[in-house]
Design a protein around this motif. Sequence first.
Motif, PDB file in Angstrom:
ATOM      1  N   LEU A   1     -13.724 -10.832  -5.814  1.00 37.14           N
ATOM      2  CA  LEU A   1     -12.364 -10.841  -5.446  1.00 37.14           C
ATOM      3  C   LEU A   1     -11.934  -9.465  -4.673  1.00 37.14           C
ATOM      4  O   LEU A   1     -11.292  -9.746  -3.531  1.00 37.14           O
ATOM      5  N   CYS A   2     -12.419  -8.433  -4.939  1.00 41.53           N
ATOM      6  CA  CYS A   2     -12.101  -7.197  -4.298  1.00 41.53           C
ATOM      7  C   CYS A   2     -12.801  -7.115  -3.024  1.00 41.53           C
ATOM      8  O   CYS A   2     -11.960  -6.682  -2.232  1.00 41.53           O
ATOM      9  N   ALA A   3     -13.789  -7.687  -2.987  1.00 42.00           N
ATOM     10  CA  ALA A   3     -14.585  -7.641  -1.618  1.00 42.00           C
ATOM     11  C   ALA A   3     -13.649  -8.699  -0.716  1.00 42.00           C
ATOM     12  O   ALA A   3     -13.645  -8.420   0.619  1.00 42.00           O
ATOM     13  N   SER A   4     -13.312  -9.858  -1.132  1.00 41.39           N
ATOM     14  CA  SER A   4     -12.383 -10.385  -0.428  1.00 41.39           C
ATOM     15  C   SER A   4     -11.055  -9.662   0.202  1.00 41.39           C
ATOM     16  O   SER A   4     -10.683  -9.981   1.280  1.00 41.39           O
ATOM     17  N   MET A   5     -10.442  -9.032  -0.716  1.00 38.01           N
ATOM     18  CA  MET A   5      -9.472  -8.255  -0.423  1.00 38.01           C
ATOM     19  C   MET A   5      -9.599  -7.054   0.654  1.00 38.01           C
ATOM     20  O   MET A   5      -9.001  -6.905   1.590  1.00 38.01           O
ATOM     21  N   ILE A   6     -10.842  -6.626   0.524  1.00 42.95           N
ATOM     22  CA  ILE A   6     -11.241  -5.591   1.436  1.00 42.95           C
ATOM     23  C   ILE A   6     -11.394  -6.223   2.707  1.00 42.95           C
ATOM     24  O   ILE A   6     -11.119  -5.644   3.713  1.00 42.95           O
ATOM     25  N   GLU A   7     -11.731  -7.485   2.824  1.00 48.25           N
ATOM     26  CA  GLU A   7     -11.976  -8.215   4.330  1.00 48.25           C
ATOM     27  C   GLU A   7     -10.644  -8.292   4.820  1.00 48.25           C
ATOM     28  O   GLU A   7     -10.534  -8.289   6.059  1.00 48.25           O
ATOM     29  N   LEU A   8      -9.576  -8.313   4.067  1.00 48.36           N
ATOM     30  CA  LEU A   8      -8.143  -8.285   4.677  1.00 48.36           C
ATOM     31  C   LEU A   8      -7.861  -6.869   5.394  1.00 48.36           C
ATOM     32  O   LEU A   8      -6.816  -6.945   6.227  1.00 48.36           O
ATOM     33  N   LEU A   9      -8.341  -5.820   4.964  1.00 45.28           N
ATOM     34  CA  LEU A   9      -7.876  -4.570   5.578  1.00 45.28           C
ATOM     35  C   LEU A   9      -8.002  -4.604   7.042  1.00 45.28           C
ATOM     36  O   LEU A   9      -6.970  -3.937   7.793  1.00 45.28           O
ATOM     37  N   PRO A  10      -9.179  -4.798   7.678  1.00 49.21           N
ATOM     38  CA  PRO A  10      -8.964  -5.003   9.200  1.00 49.21           C
ATOM     39  C   PRO A  10      -7.903  -5.976   9.723  1.00 49.21           C
ATOM     40  O   PRO A  10      -7.666  -5.782  10.844  1.00 49.21           O
ATOM     41  N   CYS A  11      -7.212  -6.678   8.915  1.00 51.37           N
ATOM     42  CA  CYS A  11      -6.317  -7.576   9.250  1.00 51.37           C
ATOM     43  C   CYS A  11      -5.044  -7.276   8.892  1.00 51.37           C
ATOM     44  O   CYS A  11      -4.046  -8.070   9.080  1.00 51.37           O
ATOM     45  N   THR A  12      -4.844  -5.973   8.667  1.00 52.29           N
ATOM     46  CA  THR A  12      -3.622  -5.564   8.417  1.00 52.29           C
ATOM     47  C   THR A  12      -3.274  -4.731   9.428  1.00 52.29           C
ATOM     48  O   THR A  12      -3.908  -4.125  10.109  1.00 52.29           O
ATOM     49  N   ARG A  13      -1.737  -4.688   9.769  1.00 46.82           N
ATOM     50  CA  ARG A  13      -1.257  -4.016  10.710  1.00 46.82           C
ATOM     51  C   ARG A  13      -0.710  -2.612  10.268  1.00 46.82           C
ATOM     52  O   ARG A  13      -0.482  -2.500   8.847  1.00 46.82           O
ATOM     53  N   ALA A  14      -0.161  -1.650  11.070  1.00 50.13           N
ATOM     54  CA  ALA A  14       0.071  -0.341  10.641  1.00 50.13           C
ATOM     55  C   ALA A  14       1.530  -0.585   9.408  1.00 50.13           C
ATOM     56  O   ALA A  14       1.634   0.058   8.516  1.00 50.13           O
ATOM     57  N   ASP A  15       2.196  -1.816   9.786  1.00 46.56           N
ATOM     58  CA  ASP A  15       3.533  -1.882   8.844  1.00 46.56           C
ATOM     59  C   ASP A  15       3.119  -2.535   7.659  1.00 46.56           C
ATOM     60  O   ASP A  15       4.166  -2.934   7.036  1.00 46.56           O
ATOM     61  N   GLY A  16       2.072  -3.039   7.584  1.00 48.34           N
ATOM     62  CA  GLY A  16       1.443  -3.681   6.218  1.00 48.34           C
ATOM     63  C   GLY A  16       1.580  -4.980   6.347  1.00 48.34           C
ATOM     64  O   GLY A  16       0.916  -5.977   5.437  1.00 48.34           O
TER      65      GLY A  16
ATOM     66  N   LEU B   1       0.221  -8.796   7.712  1.00 49.22           N
ATOM     67  CA  LEU B   1      -1.162  -9.210   8.012  1.00 49.22           C
ATOM     68  C   LEU B   1      -1.267  -9.880   9.392  1.00 49.22           C
ATOM     69  O   LEU B   1      -0.230 -10.555   9.887  1.00 49.22           O
ATOM     70  N   ARG B   2      -2.246  -9.874  10.261  1.00 48.12           N
ATOM     71  CA  ARG B   2      -2.507 -10.672  11.288  1.00 48.12           C
ATOM     72  C   ARG B   2      -3.834 -11.589  10.829  1.00 48.12           C
ATOM     73  O   ARG B   2      -4.448 -11.524   9.979  1.00 48.12           O
ATOM     74  N   VAL B   3      -3.714 -12.509  11.800  1.00 45.25           N
ATOM     75  CA  VAL B   3      -5.037 -13.643  11.741  1.00 45.25           C
ATOM     76  C   VAL B   3      -6.285 -13.086  11.977  1.00 45.25           C
ATOM     77  O   VAL B   3      -6.339 -12.329  13.018  1.00 45.25           O
ATOM     78  N   CYS B   4      -7.013 -13.099  10.925  1.00 49.74           N
ATOM     79  CA  CYS B   4      -8.679 -12.523  11.233  1.00 49.74           C
ATOM     80  C   CYS B   4      -9.508 -13.959  11.022  1.00 49.74           C
ATOM     81  O   CYS B   4      -9.416 -14.463   9.614  1.00 49.74           O
ATOM     82  N   PRO B   5     -10.529 -14.084  11.831  1.00 48.58           N
ATOM     83  CA  PRO B   5     -11.214 -15.237  11.665  1.00 48.58           C
ATOM     84  C   PRO B   5     -12.167 -15.139  10.438  1.00 48.58           C
ATOM     85  O   PRO B   5     -12.731 -13.909  10.239  1.00 48.58           O
ATOM     86  N   GLY B   6     -12.296 -16.208   9.493  1.00 46.53           N
ATOM     87  CA  GLY B   6     -13.110 -16.163   8.524  1.00 46.53           C
ATOM     88  C   GLY B   6     -12.649 -15.754   7.171  1.00 46.53           C
ATOM     89  O   GLY B   6     -13.036 -16.051   6.093  1.00 46.53           O
ATOM     90  N   VAL B   7     -11.358 -14.969   7.361  1.00 38.23           N
ATOM     91  CA  VAL B   7     -10.758 -14.385   5.897  1.00 38.23           C
ATOM     92  C   VAL B   7     -10.292 -15.391   5.122  1.00 38.23           C
ATOM     93  O   VAL B   7     -10.453 -15.517   3.912  1.00 38.23           O
ATOM     94  N   LEU B   8      -9.373 -16.254   5.638  1.00 41.64           N
ATOM     95  CA  LEU B   8      -8.759 -17.278   4.865  1.00 41.64           C
ATOM     96  C   LEU B   8      -9.573 -18.516   4.146  1.00 41.64           C
ATOM     97  O   LEU B   8      -9.515 -18.734   3.065  1.00 41.64           O
ATOM     98  N   PRO B   9     -10.848 -18.965   4.964  1.00 46.91           N
ATOM     99  CA  PRO B   9     -11.827 -19.644   4.083  1.00 46.91           C
ATOM    100  C   PRO B   9     -12.264 -19.060   2.862  1.00 46.91           C
ATOM    101  O   PRO B   9     -12.400 -19.556   1.830  1.00 46.91           O
ATOM    102  N   THR B  10     -12.542 -17.676   2.936  1.00 49.38           N
ATOM    103  CA  THR B  10     -13.226 -16.895   2.123  1.00 49.38           C
ATOM    104  C   THR B  10     -12.153 -16.704   0.917  1.00 49.38           C
ATOM    105  O   THR B  10     -12.557 -16.892  -0.219  1.00 49.38           O
TER     106      THR B  10
END
Length: 95
Positions: free
Chosen positions: A21-36, A38-47
Amino acid sequence: MPTPASSSSAMWSSTGTCTWLCASMIELLPCTRADGALRVCPGVLPTLQDRLAELDRRADDLATARNLLRHAIVDTERSALDRNSNQSTDRSAPQ
């Protein structure tokens, strides 16, 4: 990254934190903006959806196990009460 299907023992760290689960959350890090936000990142939602489905399955398994344990406890308590009641009756019966 370990997945629930690949190894159940690999899912838990020594602190009890769910590593997949933590690994899934780490996958979100590249999908965050400076203001916190989220932006859409390919593959994150299905994971994340897969992780949620696995947690739901595990919650169902735990609920089933809890119910079985509760029934076993009730049956054991009932048997113990019946046994104690029968022993009391046997002692008080005239001989």
